[in-house]
Scaffold this motif. Structure first.
Motif, PDB file in Angstrom:
ATOM      1  N   ALA A 185       0.807  -1.194  -0.027  1.00  0.00           N
ATOM      2  CA  ALA A 185      -0.080   0.146   0.025  1.00  0.00           C
ATOM      3  C   ALA A 185       0.788   1.390  -0.064  1.00  0.00           C
ATOM      4  N   THR A 186       2.075   1.228   0.742  1.00  0.00           N
ATOM      5  CA  THR A 186       2.698   2.369   0.949  1.00  0.00           C
ATOM      6  C   THR A 186       3.567   2.552  -0.586  1.00  0.00           C
ATOM      7  N   ARG A 226       2.228   1.648  -3.550  1.00  0.00           N
ATOM      8  CA  ARG A 226       1.203   2.309  -4.414  1.00  0.00           C
ATOM      9  C   ARG A 226       1.086   3.691  -3.857  1.00  0.00           C
ATOM     10  N   ALA A 227       1.196   4.109  -2.815  1.00  0.00           N
ATOM     11  CA  ALA A 227       0.793   5.422  -2.335  1.00  0.00           C
ATOM     12  C   ALA A 227       1.772   6.159  -3.049  1.00  0.00           C
ATOM     13  N   ALA A 228       3.309   5.688  -2.893  1.00  0.00           N
ATOM     14  CA  ALA A 228       4.345   6.646  -3.343  1.00  0.00           C
ATOM     15  C   ALA A 228       4.076   7.134  -4.763  1.00  0.00           C
ATOM     16  N   GLU A 229       3.794   5.736  -5.578  1.00  0.00           N
ATOM     17  CA  GLU A 229       3.485   5.740  -7.168  1.00  0.00           C
ATOM     18  C   GLU A 229       2.614   6.694  -7.270  1.00  0.00           C
ATOM     19  N   GLU A 230       1.309   6.804  -6.649  1.00  0.00           N
ATOM     20  CA  GLU A 230       0.266   7.699  -6.896  1.00  0.00           C
ATOM     21  C   GLU A 230       0.692   9.156  -6.668  1.00  0.00           C
ATOM     22  N   ALA A 231       1.497   9.189  -5.683  1.00  0.00           N
ATOM     23  CA  ALA A 231       2.076  10.617  -5.366  1.00  0.00           C
ATOM     24  C   ALA A 231       2.974  11.299  -6.723  1.00  0.00           C
ATOM     25  N   ASP A 286      -2.640  -4.105 -11.213  1.00  0.00           N
ATOM     26  CA  ASP A 286      -3.425  -2.743 -11.321  1.00  0.00           C
ATOM     27  C   ASP A 286      -4.939  -3.114 -12.031  1.00  0.00           C
ATOM     28  N   GLN A 341      -8.503   5.174  -9.037  1.00  0.00           N
ATOM     29  CA  GLN A 341      -7.324   4.518  -9.749  1.00  0.00           C
ATOM     30  C   GLN A 341      -6.440   5.725  -9.948  1.00  0.00           C
ATOM     31  N   PRO A 342      -5.092   5.247 -10.049  1.00  0.00           N
ATOM     32  CA  PRO A 342      -3.969   6.481 -10.448  1.00  0.00           C
ATOM     33  C   PRO A 342      -4.376   6.808 -11.801  1.00  0.00           C
TER      34      PRO A 342
END
Length: 300
Positions: free
Chosen positions: A70-71, A73-78, A141, A288-289
């Motif tokens: 989850a971390t 994914r969050a970094a990738e989304e940021a 994804d 979704q991103p």
């Protein structure tokens, strides 16, 4: 603890070993092992059971893995949000696919790549039975797969195609030997433009492993008809199945879109009750991103 350490642990867990993780991350195995040991010392707990033949998560590792995924994914989304603000999409998308691509996927990826060349797309072949959990766990994804409605709880789907499977056979006579307790029936004896489940049940079949969408559909259809078939060979590759059929070792049941890859192999539809699979575009219901949202618009 940093993102790189999390990425290494996730790679080891998802790939099932240190060597495979090193190949995925394009680093040497010693770097993977060293990173994991450093993080384990920092956390004060081992994350993996290590044996000669396999690597598995400890209880601490099983607790750590979803949080790390989850971390990441969050970094990738940021990162993707910043790129989007600058007018350019970047990042990575992992798509789950089965053996053989849906015919519309490659053109969709081509169009997407022309618009967003900075996004890396990874295709991961997986048995259909594993794809829903991989989506829920964030390993994938999105996916293009043949899945039953019972497998889709909590996921968003879009119908792409529905196909009735066909019988694929060798150009010459059918195999000369069936299961010992069944009378042999050659295809010449049933030389009609269609076939039946009962006829196939009396022929040796080149089949696929449990968990494959084709296998699930074929097994379900034969069970419903109160029939059994003999899987003389079981392979996990469409090309290998076609090669065995080509050499007269059995017949096979495939979707027509896959059978079309082998025009030299005759095909016959089923007169009734054909095994059927339904191809769907599947992803989680979560927001979704940007890169995934953009790709979803291309797949139809």
């Amino acid at each position: 603890m940093d993102l790189r350490q999390m990425e290494v642990v996730v790679a080891v867990a998802e790939e099932g070993g240190f060597s495979a993780a090193a190949r995925r991350l394009h680093i040497v195995q010693s770097a993977v092992s060293g990173t994991v040991r450093t993080l384990e010392r920092e956390l004060g707990a081992p994350l993996f059971h290590r044996t000669t033949h396999r690597v598995s998560l400890t209880a601490a590792g099983a607790a750590f893995l979803p949080a790390a995924q989850a971390t990441l994914r969050a970094a990738e989304e940021a990162r993707a949000a910043v790129d989007l603000a600058q007018g350019e999409l970047r990042g990575e998308i992992t798509i789950g696919v089965m053996q053989g691509l849906y015919a519309g996927l490659a053109p969709a990826l081509a169009g997407f790549h022309r618009e967003h060349p900075g996004v890396t797309v990874r295709l991961r072949q997986k048995p259909a039975g594993r794809i829903p959990q991989c989506l829920r766990d964030g390993v994938l994804d999105l996916a293009v797969a043949a899945l039953d409605a019972t497998q889709l709880r909590g996921l968003t789907t879009r119908l792409l195609a529905r196909e009735e499977m066909v019988l694929v056979s060798a150009p010459g006579p059918a195999p000369a030997r069936a299961a010992a307790d069944r009378p042999v029936r050659t295809l010449a004896e049933t030389e009609r433009p269609v076939t039946t489940l009962a006829e196939v049940a009396r022929l040796p079949v080149v089949g696929f492993p449990p968990g494959w969408a084709i296998r699930q559909a074929v097994d379900r259809t034969f069970r419903t008809a109160s029939l059994e078939y003999s899987a003389t060979f079981e392979v996990n590759d469409i090309m290998a199945a076609a090669d065995l059929v080509r050499h007269g070792l059995g017949v096979s049941i495939m979707p027509p879109s896959m059978a079309a890859w082998f025009p030299e192999l005759p095909t016959r539809p089923f007169a009734a009750h054909a095994p059927t699979w339904t191809l769907r575009l599947v992803h989680t219901r979560a927001e979704q991103p940007p890169a995934v949202t953009a790709l979803l618009r291309h797949i139809g």
